[in-house]
Design a protein around this motif. Structure first.
Motif, PDB file in Angstrom:
ATOM      1  N   ARG A   1       0.677  -1.577  -0.075  1.00  0.00           N
ATOM      2  CA  ARG A   1       0.040  -0.357   0.170  1.00  0.00           C
ATOM      3  C   ARG A   1       0.869   1.189   0.139  1.00  0.00           C
TER       4      ARG A   1
ATOM      5  N   ASP B   1       2.110   1.693  -3.458  1.00  0.00           N
ATOM      6  CA  ASP B   1       0.926   2.290  -4.587  1.00  0.00           C
ATOM      7  C   ASP B   1       0.869   3.533  -4.413  1.00  0.00           C
ATOM      8  N   GLN B   2       1.134   3.664  -3.058  1.00  0.00           N
ATOM      9  CA  GLN B   2       0.930   5.651  -2.700  1.00  0.00           C
ATOM     10  C   GLN B   2       1.715   6.339  -3.497  1.00  0.00           C
TER      11      GLN B   2
ATOM     12  N   PRO C   1      -3.465   4.183  -2.181  1.00  0.00           N
ATOM     13  CA  PRO C   1      -2.810   2.687  -2.706  1.00  0.00           C
ATOM     14  C   PRO C   1      -4.342   2.137  -3.424  1.00  0.00           C
TER      15      PRO C   1
ATOM     16  N   GLU D   1      -9.123  -2.621  -2.222  1.00  0.00           N
ATOM     17  CA  GLU D   1      -7.969  -2.696  -1.345  1.00  0.00           C
ATOM     18  C   GLU D   1      -7.204  -3.755  -1.536  1.00  0.00           C
ATOM     19  N   TRP D   2      -6.121  -3.961  -1.029  1.00  0.00           N
ATOM     20  CA  TRP D   2      -5.601  -4.857  -1.510  1.00  0.00           C
ATOM     21  C   TRP D   2      -6.182  -6.437  -0.834  1.00  0.00           C
TER      22      TRP D   2
ATOM     23  N   ASP E   1      -3.927  -8.382   4.863  1.00  0.00           N
ATOM     24  CA  ASP E   1      -3.527  -7.073   5.684  1.00  0.00           C
ATOM     25  C   ASP E   1      -2.169  -7.841   6.791  1.00  0.00           C
TER      26      ASP E   1
END
Length: 240
Positions: free
Chosen positions: A172, A175-176, A182, A205-206, A209
């Motif tokens: 994330r 990605d950001q 993200p 979302e990915w 987590d």
């Protein structure tokens, strides 16, 4: 006759105890925040010193060779490892399996052959790898390869850097930094296997987590403090 002096009893008052507990709490909080800041700084370092440097190496190869990594300089197909690709009859590129990935040994040979300097990585011969600590303090290893995605590939067609071994929070964060958002299915940095989305709709979302254990899904195999955190794989779209 001597008069005995009354010895005073020492001890902490309630106020003093409260101050001590407050200081301890502040110290514990500062340590936790410090760990998060240190990990975030490490993620920025991974982006700048490893991922970005591999993008630069890929682009330098293109400038020097006139083709992308593994492609033929005589009959270029403009795809990674393009010499191993045979178009389907009728030129339907999505109808056949594309060329394979170029990883450690082949990647090293390609870069050396064209005089391209690689990021230092883990060590000589392992420039394609980078070791970092996940949020549980366990070592994780990133590995990069390059490949060509055929049309219809969920994470996008074209030449990509494949990045293995990303914890969800690192994925994330990258990605950001790359896309400014993200989002696992849109932009230049995507999760492998996540289908392209509609730009007019919210992203996704990915998948994993930090509650997920390495190889687990967070439900049947939840993460514990001493275990490695689950990892995901990303495709980073190249410009050439």
């Amino acid at each position: 006759m001597k008069v005995s002096k009354k010895r005073s009893q020492g001890g902490f008052t309630l106020v003093e105890m409260s101050v001590v507990l407050l200081v301890i709490g502040l110290i514990i909080g500062a340590v936790s925040i410090g760990k998060d800041m240190q990990r975030n700084a490490e993620y920025v370092k991974i982006k700048q010193k490893f991922v970005d440097q591999w993008v630069n190496a890929y682009n330098s190869h293109y400038v020097k060779a006139g083709v992308v990594i593994g492609d033929s300089q005589v009959a270029p197909q403009m795809m990674v490892n393009g010499t191993a690709y045979s178009p389907a009859s009728g030129g339907n590129m999505s109808a056949v399996t594309g060329p394979g990935e170029i990883c450690q040994v082949g990647l090293h040979d390609e870069m050396d052959r064209h005089g391209v300097r690689m990021p230092p990585g883990r060590a000589e011969g392992s420039e394609d790898r980078y070791v970092y600590l996940d949020s549980n303090g366990n070592p994780q290893e990133i590995k990069v390869c390059f490949k060509w995605n055929s049309p219809g590939t969920p994470s996008g067609a074209g030449n990509v850097m494949v990045i293995y071994g990303l914890t969800p929070d690192l994925a994330r964060a990258l990605d950001q930094m790359v896309d400014g958002k993200p989002d696992a299915r849109e932009g230049a940095f995507r999760q492998v296997g996540v289908a392209d989305g509609d730009g007019a709709k919210p992203g996704v979302e990915w998948d994993a987590d930090n509650r997920d254990n390495y190889g687990g899904d967070g439900t049947s195999n939840p993460n514990r403090d001493e275990q490695q955190i689950a990892v995901v794989t990303a495709h980073y779209k190249m410009n050439q």
